[in-house]
Motif scaffolding. Sequence first.
Motif, PDB file in Angstrom:
ATOM      1  N   GLY A  16       0.798  -1.219   0.000  1.00 51.41           N
ATOM      2  CA  GLY A  16       0.000   0.000   0.000  1.00 51.41           C
ATOM      3  C   GLY A  16       0.829   1.268   0.000  1.00 51.41           C
ATOM      4  O   GLY A  16       2.052   1.230  -0.170  1.00 51.41           O
ATOM      5  N   SER A  17       0.142   2.378   0.209  1.00 48.74           N
ATOM      6  CA  SER A  17       0.767   3.695   0.172  1.00 48.74           C
ATOM      7  C   SER A  17       0.366   4.506   1.395  1.00 48.74           C
ATOM      8  O   SER A  17      -0.710   4.311   1.957  1.00 48.74           O
ATOM      9  CB  SER A  17       0.335   4.454  -1.088  1.00 48.74           C
ATOM     10  N   LEU A  18       1.251   5.383   1.776  1.00 55.03           N
ATOM     11  CA  LEU A  18       0.984   6.384   2.803  1.00 55.03           C
ATOM     12  C   LEU A  18       1.694   7.672   2.399  1.00 55.03           C
ATOM     13  O   LEU A  18       2.712   7.627   1.704  1.00 55.03           O
ATOM     14  CB  LEU A  18       1.497   5.940   4.179  1.00 55.03           C
ATOM     15  N   ARG A  19       1.163   8.777   2.874  1.00 50.67           N
ATOM     16  CA  ARG A  19       1.789  10.064   2.617  1.00 50.67           C
ATOM     17  C   ARG A  19       2.015  10.765   3.948  1.00 50.67           C
ATOM     18  O   ARG A  19       1.077  10.948   4.718  1.00 50.67           O
ATOM     19  CB  ARG A  19       0.925  10.929   1.695  1.00 50.67           C
ATOM     20  N   LEU A  20       3.254  11.144   4.178  1.00 52.03           N
ATOM     21  CA  LEU A  20       3.604  11.900   5.371  1.00 52.03           C
ATOM     22  C   LEU A  20       3.803  13.367   4.993  1.00 52.03           C
ATOM     23  O   LEU A  20       4.323  13.670   3.917  1.00 52.03           O
ATOM     24  CB  LEU A  20       4.902  11.368   5.992  1.00 52.03           C
ATOM     25  N   SER A  21       3.393  14.235   5.893  1.00 46.38           N
ATOM     26  CA  SER A  21       3.568  15.669   5.670  1.00 46.38           C
ATOM     27  C   SER A  21       4.236  16.308   6.874  1.00 46.38           C
ATOM     28  O   SER A  21       4.052  15.852   8.006  1.00 46.38           O
ATOM     29  CB  SER A  21       2.218  16.347   5.419  1.00 46.38           C
ATOM     30  N   CYS A  22       4.986  17.362   6.608  1.00 45.38           N
ATOM     31  CA  CYS A  22       5.656  18.105   7.677  1.00 45.38           C
ATOM     32  C   CYS A  22       5.489  19.589   7.390  1.00 45.38           C
ATOM     33  O   CYS A  22       5.835  20.045   6.293  1.00 45.38           O
ATOM     34  CB  CYS A  22       7.129  17.735   7.732  1.00 45.38           C
ATOM     35  N   ALA A  23       4.962  20.305   8.354  1.00 50.52           N
ATOM     36  CA  ALA A  23       4.800  21.753   8.232  1.00 50.52           C
ATOM     37  C   ALA A  23       5.837  22.437   9.110  1.00 50.52           C
ATOM     38  O   ALA A  23       5.911  22.162  10.316  1.00 50.52           O
ATOM     39  CB  ALA A  23       3.397  22.161   8.643  1.00 50.52           C
ATOM     40  N   ALA A  24       6.628  23.308   8.508  1.00 52.49           N
ATOM     41  CA  ALA A  24       7.694  24.006   9.226  1.00 52.49           C
ATOM     42  C   ALA A  24       7.307  25.453   9.508  1.00 52.49           C
ATOM     43  O   ALA A  24       6.685  26.109   8.671  1.00 52.49           O
ATOM     44  CB  ALA A  24       8.987  23.980   8.409  1.00 52.49           C
ATOM     45  N   SER A  25       7.673  25.923  10.678  1.00 54.87           N
ATOM     46  CA  SER A  25       7.479  27.327  11.020  1.00 54.87           C
ATOM     47  C   SER A  25       8.649  27.787  11.880  1.00 54.87           C
ATOM     48  O   SER A  25       9.315  26.981  12.525  1.00 54.87           O
ATOM     49  CB  SER A  25       6.156  27.535  11.771  1.00 54.87           C
ATOM     50  N   GLY A  26       8.905  29.089  11.848  1.00 50.37           N
ATOM     51  CA  GLY A  26       9.977  29.649  12.664  1.00 50.37           C
ATOM     52  C   GLY A  26      11.345  29.581  12.032  1.00 50.37           C
ATOM     53  O   GLY A  26      12.336  29.924  12.689  1.00 50.37           O
ATOM     54  N   ILE A  27      11.439  29.131  10.783  1.00 52.27           N
ATOM     55  CA  ILE A  27      12.721  29.100  10.078  1.00 52.27           C
ATOM     56  C   ILE A  27      12.550  29.747   8.711  1.00 52.27           C
ATOM     57  O   ILE A  27      11.438  29.852   8.205  1.00 52.27           O
ATOM     58  CB  ILE A  27      13.258  27.664   9.886  1.00 52.27           C
ATOM     59  N   VAL A  28      13.673  30.170   8.140  1.00 52.28           N
ATOM     60  CA  VAL A  28      13.670  30.629   6.748  1.00 52.28           C
ATOM     61  C   VAL A  28      13.775  29.362   5.910  1.00 52.28           C
ATOM     62  O   VAL A  28      14.859  28.798   5.741  1.00 52.28           O
ATOM     63  CB  VAL A  28      14.824  31.593   6.478  1.00 52.28           C
ATOM     64  N   PHE A  29      12.658  28.927   5.406  1.00 55.04           N
ATOM     65  CA  PHE A  29      12.541  27.599   4.811  1.00 55.04           C
ATOM     66  C   PHE A  29      13.561  27.380   3.689  1.00 55.04           C
ATOM     67  O   PHE A  29      14.118  26.295   3.543  1.00 55.04           O
ATOM     68  CB  PHE A  29      11.123  27.414   4.288  1.00 55.04           C
TER      69      PHE A  29
END
Length: 117
Positions: A16-29
């Motif tokens: 199967g499949s899965l999708r992971l996400s990561c949201a960043a804040s507080g840095i100059v991406f």
Amino acid sequence: QVQLVESGGGLLQPGGSLRLSCAASGIVFSCYAMGWYRQASGNQRELVAQILYGVATNYADSVKCRFTISRNNTKNTVDLQMHSLNPEDADVYYCNAYPVDSGRNYWGQGTQVTASS
């Protein structure tokens, strides 16, 4: 305050499949290479995939041609699309922000991918 917040973990189905996400804040991406690492209990944390500001990517041999890392430099997010999952992919997955020039390395709190019994 720097935050890397992961989401999308869950139960792994073989093939199967899965999708992971990561949201960043507080840095100059744009000043960070973004990556996903994984760690099983008692093992070292290992690199799964990393992406620089543009499209340059790096993958662990074990996930090549199965996982795809991508980043959205407008939304400050990095995703890991995982296909053809197998039980060996069950781990805690961590989002990482690695400074391109200088600065501190940051980690998320981790998201669990669990093998189905």
